[in-house]
Design an enzyme around this catalytic site. Structure first.
Site, PDB file in Angstrom:
ATOM      1  CB  ALA A 131      -2.168   9.698  38.713  1.00  0.00           C
ATOM      2  NE  ARG A 145      -0.145   7.642  29.552  1.00  0.00           N
ATOM      3  CZ  ARG A 145       0.649   8.654  29.885  1.00  0.00           C
ATOM      4  NH1 ARG A 145       1.583   8.497  30.819  1.00  0.00           N
ATOM      5  NH2 ARG A 145       0.531   9.823  29.325  1.00  0.00           N
ATOM      6  CG  ASP A 160      12.088  13.136  37.416  1.00  0.00           C
ATOM      7  OD1 ASP A 160      11.833  12.032  37.945  1.00  0.00           O
ATOM      8  OD2 ASP A 160      13.148  13.363  36.795  1.00  0.00           O
ATOM      9  CB  VAL A 161       8.583  10.438  41.526  1.00  0.00           C
ATOM     10  CG1 VAL A 161       7.142  10.887  41.349  1.00  0.00           C
ATOM     11  CG2 VAL A 161       8.925   9.262  40.615  1.00  0.00           C
ATOM     12  CB  SER A 187       5.407  -5.842  40.021  1.00  0.00           C
ATOM     13  OG  SER A 187       5.248  -6.733  38.933  1.00  0.00           O
ATOM     14  CE1 TYR A 229       7.971  -2.518  36.878  1.00  0.00           C
ATOM     15  CE2 TYR A 229       7.628  -4.890  37.004  1.00  0.00           C
ATOM     16  CZ  TYR A 229       7.136  -3.596  37.057  1.00  0.00           C
ATOM     17  OH  TYR A 229       5.794  -3.394  37.284  1.00  0.00           O
ATOM     18  CE  LYS A 257       6.917  -1.800  40.315  1.00  0.00           C
ATOM     19  NZ  LYS A 257       6.303  -0.550  40.828  1.00  0.00           N
TER      20      LYS A 257
END
Length: 252
Positions: free
Chosen positions: A13, A15, A62-63, A141, A153, A157
């Site tokens: 969160a 940016r 760090d998730v 996405s 990616y 997603k």
């Protein structure tokens, strides 16, 4: 005496979409934990929220690290209150064609997007189940449908969508909904970095994307924040397990 505001955690969160979402949820009256890899990076968003009269907290995490996730979530619960809204937005890109993509490129993207969403959801749901109210929104996405140069990616997603539907099935009986927002092209630092990496002028890239989009413009973080605000609202309790594409038009 008015009730305490519901507590929201937004990951990634500092940016872009995450910042826009954190600020939107604050305007909705939520107390917001602005979570990013470095606490200092999240502080600017917190400062904007508090300057506008909102309540917010910067948290470094760090998730993809299970211990850090649990520590961060417990800290939010102690300092802001029991978290009842979670927006899993943290993400990174390591784009490349399959034959050039390293195992590290694959692992980093999967760990942040998919493992991170799993770890955060697991940690936060314990609080949601106790209060029997919760909203989880995962950022997917349009690339989940497949995209050249994004095997990692796209897979992550797509996995987020499967995770979302399963969370909806498992947690619904406890008053917890889970939904996903799948953005199309959004103007962020991440898409700007992509343009720079492949050597394309960013304004030219945006113009091209706009021409391919039925509404004839590219998206901005606020477009995604609007969808998240709906899914996390008090009136969205009968909407769960859904994926909404916020992409300016239908996708195949």
């Amino acid at each position: 005496m008015s009730p305490a505001p519901r507590v929201a955690i937004v990951t990634g969160a500092a940016r872009g979409i995450g910042a826009g979402t954190a600020e939107r949820l604050a305007r909705e009256g939520r107390a917001v934990a602005v979570l990013d890899l470095k606490e200092a990076d999240a502080q600017e968003v917190v400062d904007r929220i508090t300057a506008s009269g909102g309540k917010a907290l910067a948290v470094g995490c760090d998730v993809s690290d299970e211990e850090q996730v649990q520590t961060a979530v417990d800290s939010v619960a102690e300092r802001l209150g029991s978290p009842e809204i979670l927006v899993n937005n943290a993400g990174v890109l390591r784009d490349n064609l399959l034959f050039k993509m390293s195992a590290s490129d694959w692992d980093i993207v999967m760990n942040v997007h998919l493992r991170g969403s799993f770890l955060m959801s697991k940690a936060v749901q314990a609080y949601m189940v106790k209060t029997r109210w919760g909203r989880i929104v995962n950022l997917s996405s349009s690339s989940a449908l497949g995209n050249r140069g994004q095997a990692n990616y796209s897979a992550a997603k797509a996995g987020v969508q499967g995770l979302t539907k399963t969370l909806a099935i498992e947690l619904g009986q406890f008053g917890v909904t889970a939904n996903a927002v799948a953005p199309g092209f959004i103007e962020t630092d991440m898409t700007r970095a992509t343009a720079e990496r492949i050597g394309i002028d960013y304004e030219a890239m945006k113009e091209h994307q706009a021409k391919q989009t039925p509404v004839r413009r590219t998206g901005v973080p606020e477009d995604i924040a609007n969808a998240v605000a709906f899914f996390t609202g008090e009136d969205a309790g009968f909407v769960s397990g859904q994926v909404i594409y916020v992409a300016g038009g239908p996708l195949d």
